[in-house]
Design an enzyme around this catalytic site. Structure first.
Site, PDB file in Angstrom:
ATOM      1  N   HIS A  48     -20.917  95.247  61.130  1.00  0.00           N
ATOM      2  CA  HIS A  48     -21.081  95.168  59.669  1.00  0.00           C
ATOM      3  C   HIS A  48     -20.014  94.220  59.118  1.00  0.00           C
ATOM      4  CE1 HIS A  48     -17.619  97.795  59.587  1.00  0.00           C
ATOM      5  NE2 HIS A  48     -18.262  98.674  60.350  1.00  0.00           N
ATOM      6  N   HIS A  72     -16.479  94.292  60.541  1.00  0.00           N
ATOM      7  CA  HIS A  72     -16.280  93.577  61.813  1.00  0.00           C
ATOM      8  C   HIS A  72     -16.276  92.059  61.577  1.00  0.00           C
ATOM      9  CE1 HIS A  72     -18.391  97.331  63.346  1.00  0.00           C
ATOM     10  NE2 HIS A  72     -17.268  97.341  64.025  1.00  0.00           N
ATOM     11  N   GLY A 106      -8.914  96.758  62.171  1.00  0.00           N
ATOM     12  CA  GLY A 106      -9.036  97.025  60.739  1.00  0.00           C
ATOM     13  C   GLY A 106      -8.085  98.116  60.289  1.00  0.00           C
ATOM     14  N   LYS A 156      -8.779 100.206  58.093  1.00  0.00           N
ATOM     15  CA  LYS A 156      -9.521 101.435  57.750  1.00  0.00           C
ATOM     16  C   LYS A 156      -9.140 102.546  58.725  1.00  0.00           C
ATOM     17  CE  LYS A 156     -13.816 102.314  58.891  1.00  0.00           C
ATOM     18  NZ  LYS A 156     -13.919 103.616  59.547  1.00  0.00           N
ATOM     19  N   SER A 205     -18.226 101.048  57.385  1.00  0.00           N
ATOM     20  CA  SER A 205     -18.141 101.743  58.664  1.00  0.00           C
ATOM     21  C   SER A 205     -19.549 101.766  59.267  1.00  0.00           C
ATOM     22  CB  SER A 205     -17.666 103.184  58.427  1.00  0.00           C
ATOM     23  OG  SER A 205     -17.949 103.983  59.542  1.00  0.00           O
ATOM     24  N   ARG A 211     -20.751 104.152  60.639  1.00  0.00           N
ATOM     25  CA  ARG A 211     -21.285 105.492  60.336  1.00  0.00           C
ATOM     26  C   ARG A 211     -21.930 105.556  58.957  1.00  0.00           C
ATOM     27  NH1 ARG A 211     -16.826 107.336  63.856  1.00  0.00           N
ATOM     28  NH2 ARG A 211     -17.860 108.321  65.607  1.00  0.00           N
TER      29      ARG A 211
END
Ligand code: PAF
Length: 279
Positions: free
Chosen positions: A31, A34, A144, A146, A182, A184
């Site tokens: 996504h 990335h 990342g 995150k 993410s 997910r």
């Protein structure tokens, strides 16, 4: 772009590559988060290598290994478009042959935050990343922010084990509503995605409070909890206010570099987000 499904073939190719090599390890389902790592690597390094491997050892038994989103063909197309030099797509048996018996385990940072809810997670991450570093031999690797704890655990592993790799932290990329990107997020319906943006908004509000002089960790945790639980679908796994380097929880007055991080379930999907601030 080269596509490698064998370690030996990859290594043959690698032998002839000189200059800086940027590495972006991924579990696929690529996504915009990335893609930004790839862009950072392309900018900083002569060559960019991306790995796509859904690493089974970093999933806990109750987690979503079998349903984890996979679309290698789409990922490869995207990587071609982004001018990546090589994509490495190993199989399970290549990474973990039957007699595989070695693990890499960072023992301080790994047991905190995510490590409490997901005890085996970082052992799986450090083992596979160490293995991928040995195969790819990058000069730089891009992670990342995150996954703030993952970033710190990898930095510690590199330091402790003298991997000759520079770890480059990259900022969180967000959907329009603020939800951190993410793989997910693919599990979430449009409606749940909107609702899940409460995570980001709660963090943004608390960041403003800290910038305005709030120094109580209790207040910070209480505010995030109240805000996120106002969304009926949200189930909080943890809210952490910790020293950004050691990840030790701060109970009392906040000062220095702080990492505020949360993990929240929306139905079965576990979402994480964070920010760091210097007070
Ligand atoms: O962040 C991820 O996608 C994974 O944890 C990583 C670093 C690719 C290791 O499997």
């Amino acid at each position: 772009m080269q596509i490698f499904t064998s370690i030996a073939d990859f290594q043959l190719w690698r032998e002839n590559i000189s200059g800086t090599i940027g590495f972006v390890p991924t579990m696929g389902a690529l996504h915009k988060g990335h893609l930004s790592l790839v862009e950072y690597s392309n900018k900083k390094c002569d060559t960019t290598v991306v790995s796509i491997y859904v690493n089974p050892t970093q999933f806990n038994p109750s987690e979503d290994l079998s349903s984890y989103p996979r679309d290698v063909d789409a990922d490869i197309k995207l990587m071609k478009y982004y001018n990546v030099s090589a994509v490495f797509v190993p199989t399970d048996v290549m990474i973990y042959p039957n007699d595989f018996s070695t693990v890499i385990f960072e023992q301080q940072l790994s047991s905190k935050l995510e490590g409490i809810s997901r005890p085996a997670h970082f052992k799986g991450v450090t083992t596979v990343v160490a293995k991928l570093f040995n195969i790819v031999q990058p000069t730089h690797a891009f992670f990342g922010e995150k996954d703030a704890q993952q970033l710190r655990v990898i930095q510690k592993m590199v330091l402790d084990l003298n991997f000759p790799v520079e770890i480059v932290p990259c900022p969180i990329i967000r959907e329009e509503n603020g939800l951190a990107m993410s793989s997910r997020n693919e599990y979430l319906s449009d409606d749940t995605r909107k609702r899940a943006s409460i995570i980001f908004h709660s963090l943004e509000m608390v960041k403003k409070q800290l910038q305005a002089g709030e120094t109580s960790s209790k207040q910070v945790v209480g505010f995030i909890k109240k805000t996120i639980t106002s969304e009926p679908l949200a189930k909080i796994d943890y809210i952490s206010v910790a020293n950004s380097k050691t990840l030790v929880e701060i109970d009392g007055n906040l000062s220095g570099e702080i990492l505020v991080s949360v993990a929240v379930f929306f139905n079965k999907t576990r979402l994480v987000d964070n920010f760091t601030i210097i007070l």
